[in-house]
Design a protein around this motif. Structure first.
Motif, PDB file in Angstrom:
ATOM      1  N   MET A  82       1.044  -1.354   0.061  1.00 30.89           N
ATOM      2  CA  MET A  82       0.012   0.086   0.036  1.00 30.89           C
ATOM      3  C   MET A  82       0.063   1.351  -0.203  1.00 30.89           C
ATOM      4  N   LEU A  83       0.308   2.131  -0.856  1.00 25.52           N
ATOM      5  CA  LEU A  83       1.015   3.642  -1.030  1.00 25.52           C
ATOM      6  C   LEU A  83       0.248   4.694  -0.371  1.00 25.52           C
ATOM      7  N   VAL A  84       0.752   5.785   0.140  1.00 27.39           N
ATOM      8  CA  VAL A  84       0.396   6.403   0.611  1.00 27.39           C
ATOM      9  C   VAL A  84       0.522   7.596   0.568  1.00 27.39           C
ATOM     10  N   SER A 127       0.844  -6.566   2.813  1.00 26.31           N
ATOM     11  CA  SER A 127       1.786  -7.266   3.527  1.00 26.31           C
ATOM     12  C   SER A 127       2.700  -6.164   4.019  1.00 26.31           C
ATOM     13  N   ALA A 128       3.025  -4.502   3.319  1.00 25.95           N
ATOM     14  CA  ALA A 128       3.898  -3.579   3.741  1.00 25.95           C
ATOM     15  C   ALA A 128       2.904  -2.013   3.292  1.00 25.95           C
ATOM     16  N   VAL A 129       3.041  -1.359   4.183  1.00 25.32           N
ATOM     17  CA  VAL A 129       2.377   0.032   4.087  1.00 25.32           C
ATOM     18  C   VAL A 129       3.931   0.914   3.647  1.00 25.32           C
ATOM     19  N   PRO A 147      -3.088  -8.468  10.779  1.00 26.17           N
ATOM     20  CA  PRO A 147      -2.247  -9.901  10.874  1.00 26.17           C
ATOM     21  C   PRO A 147      -1.283  -9.422   9.985  1.00 26.17           C
ATOM     22  N   GLY A 148      -1.453  -9.025   8.102  1.00 26.74           N
ATOM     23  CA  GLY A 148      -0.515  -9.802   7.682  1.00 26.74           C
ATOM     24  C   GLY A 148       0.061  -8.100   7.238  1.00 26.74           C
ATOM     25  N   LEU A 149       0.192  -7.247   7.849  1.00 27.44           N
ATOM     26  CA  LEU A 149       1.155  -5.902   7.761  1.00 27.44           C
ATOM     27  C   LEU A 149       3.035  -5.992   8.255  1.00 27.44           C
ATOM     28  N   LYS A 150       3.062  -5.867   7.689  1.00 27.41           N
ATOM     29  CA  LYS A 150       4.766  -6.950   8.204  1.00 27.41           C
ATOM     30  C   LYS A 150       5.712  -5.532   8.099  1.00 27.41           C
ATOM     31  N   LEU A 151       6.230  -5.093   7.164  1.00 26.64           N
ATOM     32  CA  LEU A 151       6.919  -3.776   6.658  1.00 26.64           C
ATOM     33  C   LEU A 151       6.526  -2.691   6.075  1.00 26.64           C
ATOM     34  N   PHE A 152       7.282  -1.231   7.232  1.00 27.00           N
ATOM     35  CA  PHE A 152       6.203  -0.325   7.419  1.00 27.00           C
ATOM     36  C   PHE A 152       7.549   0.996   6.968  1.00 27.00           C
ATOM     37  N   VAL A 153       7.154   1.794   6.532  1.00 20.04           N
ATOM     38  CA  VAL A 153       8.263   2.493   5.390  1.00 20.04           C
ATOM     39  C   VAL A 153       7.510   4.308   5.879  1.00 20.04           C
ATOM     40  N   GLN A 154       8.069   5.073   6.528  1.00 16.71           N
ATOM     41  CA  GLN A 154       7.924   6.921   6.947  1.00 16.71           C
ATOM     42  C   GLN A 154       8.594   7.053   5.853  1.00 16.71           C
TER      43      GLN A 154
END
Length: 545
Positions: A82-84, A127-129, A147-154
């Motif tokens: 997901m990209l925001v 799996s990632a945002v 629960p499926g979200l594993k990676l977070f990039v800010q």
């Protein structure tokens, strides 16, 4: 690979233009990496007015670095991300990096709530945002239910707990990401767009790696782009329209993409200033934007660099068309497509526009207007816009991801059914009527909401209008208009009669709204599309009670 030619007229276009895609196509490797590294690919103006220019080399290197860094973090081919990112320049780097990896970006709008994020993450198996700092709090609130979200990039701001800093992550990656035999291409899944969701949970529209090639038509022909042009499309990056006007086709045509990352309320005067100061040459926006622009004093802005303008997304009313043409001595060229497609129907520069018509079918799209039995309707009669799919269609979506039933409900009997209605005139121009569910049946007539809405917004008192059917024992349905007024106007019986008379002058008399309700705003999706179904349901609830 992609070469623009000139065409004498629509007949010449159909005879000579054949949209094609090279074998094993991947936009990052086959277009970006072959661009002149010193060419200015993107000009970015942020909300504070800071202007920056980015070369092709910047995106070539930054996308490789990010692709390598994400790979090290476990992102792989087929993962859904997901990209925001509003209209940040990092959006282009992220998209291009994911194209190299074969992970599927899911561009998402900035207005998503915690509930929206939970629904979409779980629905799509994300799996990632990757998002900017202003979105992180909402993602953190959604985390426990995802629960499926594993990676977070800010991107930007003080890095939150559990998040990777974008710049640090990218700096850790190598500046080369060589193509291999396993690199994604062709029929591999490339990107997922959520549809607007006017009638329920948005569908996941899947496009493959061939999809960007179809946008050469959008950029080179509809936007009329040439090497050196500076093109502005106003769309936010959370929607498919952004890649129509801010990405693939523009770079393939040799143009520079211009991005204005404004936040908050849209200010028409500020947009005009931005266009003048940055010498915008080609421009695309929905008719609503043009409607606001022509209310400004256009003589205050030097738009002498502007040479070609396009519009799509809703019906263009005559008054805006003529006001724009009078001010700049240029018409507005309409187009039509969906999240599921690229440009299907359009008016090109070598065609004389008919204000309010979306144009004629684009080569590569075998389009017919069909009735409910699947028969082609005669000229002048309404039908559903359908695309023949007995052979592959470049630019048409692959499927609704993970939902074969929904895909089968629109792709059957050799046709893709758009769900949109139109009629064709004696010259072959299409006239859009609306979604099949939005058509109004009154006293034996079938009335499309767009024509009535277009007439209403031509009146100085009306900023926005939504036209729906109201149940009636005698006529079956009455035409009802829900109207947002301009400042200084009061919704009363006198204005109602004035608007009704005004519409009767511009349309067939039976189409005028017999009921007008005045509201402060209209219900809309987060993409800005009017929720006519919500208005109909509210009216039904009032009748029941």
């Amino acid at each position: 690979m992609f070469t623009k030619e000139e065409y004498a007229d629509y007949k010449d276009l159909c005879a000579r233009y054949k949209p094609e895609c090279p074998d094993n196509f991947n936009f990052s490797f086959d277009v970006l990496d072959k661009m002149d590294p010193e060419k200015v690919a993107l000009i970015h103006v942020d909300d504070a007015g800071t202007r920056r220019e980015f070369t092709a080399r910047f995106f070539q290197e930054s996308s490789c670095r990010l692709a390598n860094a994400l790979k090290e973090k476990g992102v792989k081919k087929g993962d859904r991300i997901m990209l925001v990112l509003y209209r940040r320049y990092e959006y282009w780097t992220v998209m291009l990096a994911l194209h190299r990896l074969g992970a599927l970006p899911i561009p998402s709008p900035s207005l998503l709530t915690k509930k929206d994020i939970v629904e979409r993450v779980n629905y799509a198996g994300i799996s990632a945002v990757i998002c900017e700092d202003s979105i992180c709090e909402r993602v953190d609130q959604a985390k426990p239910d995802c629960p499926g979200l594993k990676l977070f990039v800010q991107i930007d701001g003080q890095t939150n707990d559990g998040w990777f800093d974008y710049e640090e992550l990218m700096a850790s990656g190598d500046a080369a990401f060589p193509r291999t035999g396993d690199s994604p291409c062709g029929d591999d899944p490339m990107v997922i767009f959520f549809s607007s969701g006017t009638t329920g949970l948005p569908k996941m529209v899947l496009h493959t790696f061939d999809y960007p090639a179809s946008h050469f038509t959008t950029g080179a022909l509809w936007h009329d782009l040439e090497d050196g042009d500076i093109h502005l499309t106003l769309s936010e990056t959370g929607w498919a329209k952004s890649v129509w006007g801010k990405f693939y086709g523009q770079w393939m045509a040799g143009a520079t993409v211009f991005v204005w990352d404004f936040r908050g309320k849209f200010e028409p005067a500020e947009l005009l200033r931005i266009m003048a100061d940055n010498r915008i040459t080609t421009f695309c926006a929905p008719p609503t934007v043009y409607r606001f622009l022509v209310r400004e004093d256009l003589t205050k802005y030097d738009l002498s660099a502007l040479r070609h303008c396009t519009t799509a997304g809703e019906l263009l009313n005559d008054s805006v068309f003529h006001a724009w043409q009078k001010a700049f001595n240029m018409p507005l060229y309409e187009g039509y497509g969906q999240t599921e497609t690229t440009l299907q129907v359009a008016t090109f520069k070598f065609m004389k526009p008919k204000p309010g018509s979306i144009g004629k079918p684009v080569p590569g799209w075998d389009i017919a207007l069909l009735d409910e039995e699947g028969n082609q309707v005669p000229q002048g009669e309404e039908g559903e816009i359908c695309i023949k799919i007995d052979k592959p269609v470049l630019g048409l979506f692959d499927s609704y991801m993970d939902e074969p039933g929904k895909t089968a409900s629109v792709k059957y009997d050799g046709w893709y059914h758009t769900g949109d209605k139109a009629w064709a005139d004696e010259d072959g121009f299409f006239w859009f009527m609306g979604r099949t569910d939005d058509l109004i049946k009154s006293s034996g007539y079938r009335i499309g909401p767009f024509e009535v809405e277009s007439a209403l917004v031509a009146h100085d008192a009306v900023i926005e209008a939504a036209v729906t059917g109201l149940p009636d024992e005698v006529r079956g349905q009455l035409v009802k208009a829900t109207v947002v007024l301009a400042p200084g106007y009061e919704g009363n019986e006198k204005l109602t009669k004035e608007l009704q008379a005004f519409v009767r002058e511009l349309t067939a008399p039976y189409k005028y709204p017999r009921v007008i309700e005045y509201v402060t705003d209209l219900p809309k999706t987060i993409s800005g599309k009017i929720k006519r179904k919500e208005i109909r349901e509210a009216d039904l609830a009032k009748l029941v009670n």
